[in-house]
Scaffold this motif. Sequence first.
Motif, short mmCIF file in Angstrom:
data_model
loop_
_atom_site.label_atom_id
_atom_site.label_comp_id
_atom_site.label_asym_id
_atom_site.label_seq_id
_atom_site.Cartn_x
_atom_site.Cartn_y
_atom_site.Cartn_z
N ARG A 145 -15.84 -1.87 10.50
CA ARG A 145 -15.28 -3.22 10.40
C ARG A 145 -15.22 -3.73 8.96
NH1 ARG A 145 -16.95 -7.53 8.93
NH2 ARG A 145 -19.11 -6.83 8.89
N THR B 141 -12.38 -2.15 7.04
CA THR B 141 -11.09 -2.65 7.54
C THR B 141 -10.84 -4.07 7.04
OG1 THR B 141 -11.39 -1.28 9.50
CG2 THR B 141 -9.74 -3.01 9.66
N ASP B 142 -11.88 -4.92 7.13
CA ASP B 142 -11.72 -6.31 6.66
C ASP B 142 -11.37 -6.33 5.17
OD1 ASP B 142 -12.29 -7.37 9.10
OD2 ASP B 142 -14.33 -7.98 8.63
N ASP C 35 -4.71 -3.76 11.49
CA ASP C 35 -5.47 -4.97 11.18
C ASP C 35 -4.73 -5.83 10.13
OD1 ASP C 35 -8.21 -6.26 11.67
OD2 ASP C 35 -8.13 -6.23 9.47
#
Length: 320
Positions: free
Chosen positions: A96, A99-100, A154
């Motif tokens: 995560r 990806t963020d 994303d």
Amino acid sequence: MSEKRPVVVDLRFARESVVNALRSAFPDRPVIDMGDPANADRDLSDAEFAVVWKPDPALFRRATGLTAIFSGGAGVDHILSAYELPDLPIIRFVDRSLTDRMSEWVVWQCLHHLRNGIAYAGQQQARVWHEIADQPEAREVTVGVMGLGVLGADAVRKLEIMGFDVIGWSRRAKAINGVVTFDAKGLDTFLGRTDILVGLLPLTDDTRGIYDRALFSRLRRTGPLGGPIFLNAGRGGSQKEAELVECLKDGTLKAASVDVFEREPLDRNSSLWSMPNVIVTPHAAAASDVRALFRHVEAQIGRFEAGKPLEFVVDRTAGY
Ligand code: NDP
Ligand code: OXD
């Protein structure tokens, strides 16, 4: 003495971060840290798993008992293209925080170009107070994302939240709510609609050099930003850098934000450093957090030992 076989770690990350992260990682398993000179000549034949980022080429010849190889990053070209690899599962890093971070970089750069960031930075240097007229809205600008995997999907979602008109392109057809997507055959249409092109492709035989003059020339030239803009945070090997520079000089591209380069670090003599319409970041769009990496490895080893399938396994034929 643990009965578990060791994890061998060969990560060309900042040494201190690896050492600190290793203090708490793999509590019930021996670790061979290849960054520790004491391990330089150690027998690696008992190692069961390897965690690597651009490892010593000898590692795979020495660690003959491996069961799986974990990439220290989301990309795996650093392993696939550089070594003769044993026929073992290779697992990408999916996390995560990574990806963020990537989506932050993409949204940051798209907003920077939308809101005349380069021009205003220049005006500030020259102490010029001048509001640039005709500021387009995000909804008038089409951002085309090449690569709709973990990172691209994303980024698309977060660009939409900012109001951009977002479209996407990937090898196979994709259904993403509210986003027009194109598969490999739809490249022309995709490019013809795109004002800001975002590269989030892995480096493979098919994507090497894909961002070239011919591709940049197919981007929409009549959009509200006054010319197409190119962002690349996938891999530098996918861009023909000499052609990119020429296109930025002759107006085929209005501007670019580039995080990845054919050769890294970027040569001090590269024109990209000083071009007024280029933003350079040093392969920093989404660094791997080494603690998160070890948590991911631990979780996958846990699945493996519980007889469950490994996740994020690389398709060796497709190359990503
Ligand atoms: P994924 O494997 O999840 O997604 C890759 C995407 O690219 C998929 O949508 C895939 O299509 C598409 N693709 C691959 N080959 C082609 C092709 N020939 N034509 C069209 N589409 C293609 O990768 P991630 O999203 O996790 O990461 C993407 C890349 O980002 C990494 O490989 C790495 O190189 C780079 N990266 C860069 C970082 C940085 O700091 N600059 C940090 C992390 C990653 P399909 O969906 O059909 O399979
Ligand atoms: C990655 C990278 O692949 O940082 O994770 O480039």
